[in-house]
Design a protein around this motif. Structure first.
Motif, PDB file in Angstrom:
ATOM      1  N   GLU A 181      38.115 -16.263   0.443  1.00  0.00           N
ATOM      2  CA  GLU A 181      38.696 -15.522  -0.675  1.00  0.00           C
ATOM      3  C   GLU A 181      37.644 -15.315  -1.754  1.00  0.00           C
ATOM      4  O   GLU A 181      37.785 -14.449  -2.608  1.00  0.00           O
ATOM      5  CB  GLU A 181      39.898 -16.271  -1.248  1.00  0.00           C
ATOM      6  N   LEU A 182      36.605 -16.141  -1.718  1.00  0.00           N
ATOM      7  CA  LEU A 182      35.463 -16.062  -2.620  1.00  0.00           C
ATOM      8  C   LEU A 182      34.203 -16.291  -1.805  1.00  0.00           C
ATOM      9  O   LEU A 182      34.266 -16.904  -0.734  1.00  0.00           O
ATOM     10  CB  LEU A 182      35.531 -17.147  -3.691  1.00  0.00           C
ATOM     11  N   ILE A 183      33.082 -15.848  -2.326  1.00  0.00           N
ATOM     12  CA  ILE A 183      31.800 -16.104  -1.679  1.00  0.00           C
ATOM     13  C   ILE A 183      30.931 -16.904  -2.646  1.00  0.00           C
ATOM     14  O   ILE A 183      30.867 -16.599  -3.835  1.00  0.00           O
ATOM     15  CB  ILE A 183      31.120 -14.783  -1.264  1.00  0.00           C
ATOM     16  N   ALA A 184      30.316 -17.946  -2.135  1.00  0.00           N
ATOM     17  CA  ALA A 184      29.411 -18.769  -2.925  1.00  0.00           C
ATOM     18  C   ALA A 184      28.125 -18.971  -2.137  1.00  0.00           C
ATOM     19  O   ALA A 184      28.161 -19.187  -0.927  1.00  0.00           O
ATOM     20  CB  ALA A 184      30.049 -20.118  -3.247  1.00  0.00           C
ATOM     21  N   ILE A 228      28.754 -18.280  -7.705  1.00  0.00           N
ATOM     22  CA  ILE A 228      29.556 -17.116  -7.342  1.00  0.00           C
ATOM     23  C   ILE A 228      29.163 -15.985  -8.277  1.00  0.00           C
ATOM     24  O   ILE A 228      29.050 -16.204  -9.489  1.00  0.00           O
ATOM     25  CB  ILE A 228      31.058 -17.446  -7.474  1.00  0.00           C
ATOM     26  N   PRO A 229      28.955 -14.770  -7.751  1.00  0.00           N
ATOM     27  CA  PRO A 229      28.661 -13.640  -8.646  1.00  0.00           C
ATOM     28  C   PRO A 229      29.797 -13.447  -9.659  1.00  0.00           C
ATOM     29  O   PRO A 229      30.967 -13.375  -9.285  1.00  0.00           O
ATOM     30  CB  PRO A 229      28.560 -12.449  -7.695  1.00  0.00           C
ATOM     31  N   ALA A 230      29.430 -13.371 -10.928  1.00  0.00           N
ATOM     32  CA  ALA A 230      30.427 -13.291 -12.002  1.00  0.00           C
ATOM     33  C   ALA A 230      31.299 -12.048 -11.889  1.00  0.00           C
ATOM     34  O   ALA A 230      32.498 -12.097 -12.190  1.00  0.00           O
ATOM     35  CB  ALA A 230      29.727 -13.320 -13.360  1.00  0.00           C
ATOM     36  N   ASP A 231      30.730 -10.941 -11.428  1.00  0.00           N
ATOM     37  CA  ASP A 231      31.521  -9.701 -11.377  1.00  0.00           C
ATOM     38  C   ASP A 231      32.569  -9.698 -10.275  1.00  0.00           C
ATOM     39  O   ASP A 231      33.429  -8.828 -10.249  1.00  0.00           O
ATOM     40  CB  ASP A 231      30.625  -8.471 -11.297  1.00  0.00           C
ATOM     41  N   GLY A 286      29.947 -10.876  11.965  1.00  0.00           N
ATOM     42  CA  GLY A 286      28.814 -11.764  12.184  1.00  0.00           C
ATOM     43  C   GLY A 286      27.961 -12.027  10.960  1.00  0.00           C
ATOM     44  O   GLY A 286      26.896 -12.630  11.064  1.00  0.00           O
ATOM     45  N   TYR A 287      28.396 -11.612   9.805  1.00  0.00           N
ATOM     46  CA  TYR A 287      27.624 -11.818   8.588  1.00  0.00           C
ATOM     47  C   TYR A 287      27.878 -13.225   8.027  1.00  0.00           C
ATOM     48  O   TYR A 287      29.026 -13.626   7.865  1.00  0.00           O
ATOM     49  CB  TYR A 287      28.026 -10.804   7.513  1.00  0.00           C
ATOM     50  N   ASP A 288      26.806 -13.949   7.722  1.00  0.00           N
ATOM     51  CA  ASP A 288      26.969 -15.217   7.014  1.00  0.00           C
ATOM     52  C   ASP A 288      27.070 -14.897   5.522  1.00  0.00           C
ATOM     53  O   ASP A 288      27.045 -13.728   5.121  1.00  0.00           O
ATOM     54  CB  ASP A 288      25.828 -16.190   7.340  1.00  0.00           C
ATOM     55  N   ASP A 289      27.198 -15.914   4.685  1.00  0.00           N
ATOM     56  CA  ASP A 289      27.406 -15.675   3.252  1.00  0.00           C
ATOM     57  C   ASP A 289      26.241 -14.931   2.601  1.00  0.00           C
ATOM     58  O   ASP A 289      26.448 -14.039   1.782  1.00  0.00           O
ATOM     59  CB  ASP A 289      27.665 -16.989   2.517  1.00  0.00           C
ATOM     60  N   GLU A 290      25.015 -15.298   2.950  1.00  0.00           N
ATOM     61  CA  GLU A 290      23.850 -14.608   2.361  1.00  0.00           C
ATOM     62  C   GLU A 290      23.812 -13.139   2.776  1.00  0.00           C
ATOM     63  O   GLU A 290      23.555 -12.262   1.962  1.00  0.00           O
ATOM     64  CB  GLU A 290      22.545 -15.306   2.759  1.00  0.00           C
ATOM     65  N   ALA A 291      24.075 -12.860   4.056  1.00  0.00           N
ATOM     66  CA  ALA A 291      24.076 -11.484   4.540  1.00  0.00           C
ATOM     67  C   ALA A 291      25.219 -10.690   3.902  1.00  0.00           C
ATOM     68  O   ALA A 291      25.050  -9.522   3.545  1.00  0.00           O
ATOM     69  CB  ALA A 291      24.182 -11.443   6.058  1.00  0.00           C
TER      70      ALA A 291
END
Length: 126
Positions: free
Chosen positions: A46-49, A58-61, A83-88
């Motif tokens: 639900e969020l990306i960190a 977490i990006p503020a926007d 197949g995307y990890d969090d950085e991708a």
């Protein structure tokens, strides 16, 4: 989350990205939730960190008006399915794109064309 990075996301170029970051405690305070709930939201996509300077941020926007952007969880799940990890996923969200009204997928998620971002994320799985 997978550890793989799709080939089209593996370039060595410096990625565009958010300018403002929030730590997990900052997000918990902004959303008026417990830190445990924030961790659960990250696990549930639900969020990306991502780690920056050794701290998960977490990006503020992506956390605007005391809530998570409405379509963010759906897009994060579609990217994970592709197949995307969090950085991708973060790179994809902040990759400049003149064909999107906000200039990036992340900026467009906060506007009237968020469904276009979801459509593009869904197409990555094919």
């Amino acid at each position: 989350m997978t550890d793989s990075v799709p080939a089209d996301q593996a370039s060595g170029a410096a990625p565009a990205g958010p300018t403002d970051w929030l730590t997990l405690p900052d997000v918990a305070e902004r959303l008026d939730l417990s830190i445990t709930k924030i961790h659960q939201m990250i696990r549930d996509r639900e969020l990306i960190a991502v780690r920056r300077d050794g701290v998960r941020r977490i990006p503020a926007d992506l956390v605007a008006n005391k809530t998570v952007l409405k379509h963010l969880p759906g897009v994060l799940n579609l990217l994970a399915d592709a197949g995307y990890d969090d950085e991708a996923a973060l790179r994809w969200l902040y990759q400049p794109d003149d064909t999107l009204t906000g200039g990036t997928a992340a900026a467009t998620l906060g506007g009237d064309h968020a469904r276009e971002v979801k459509r593009r994320a869904q197409a990555l799985g094919f």
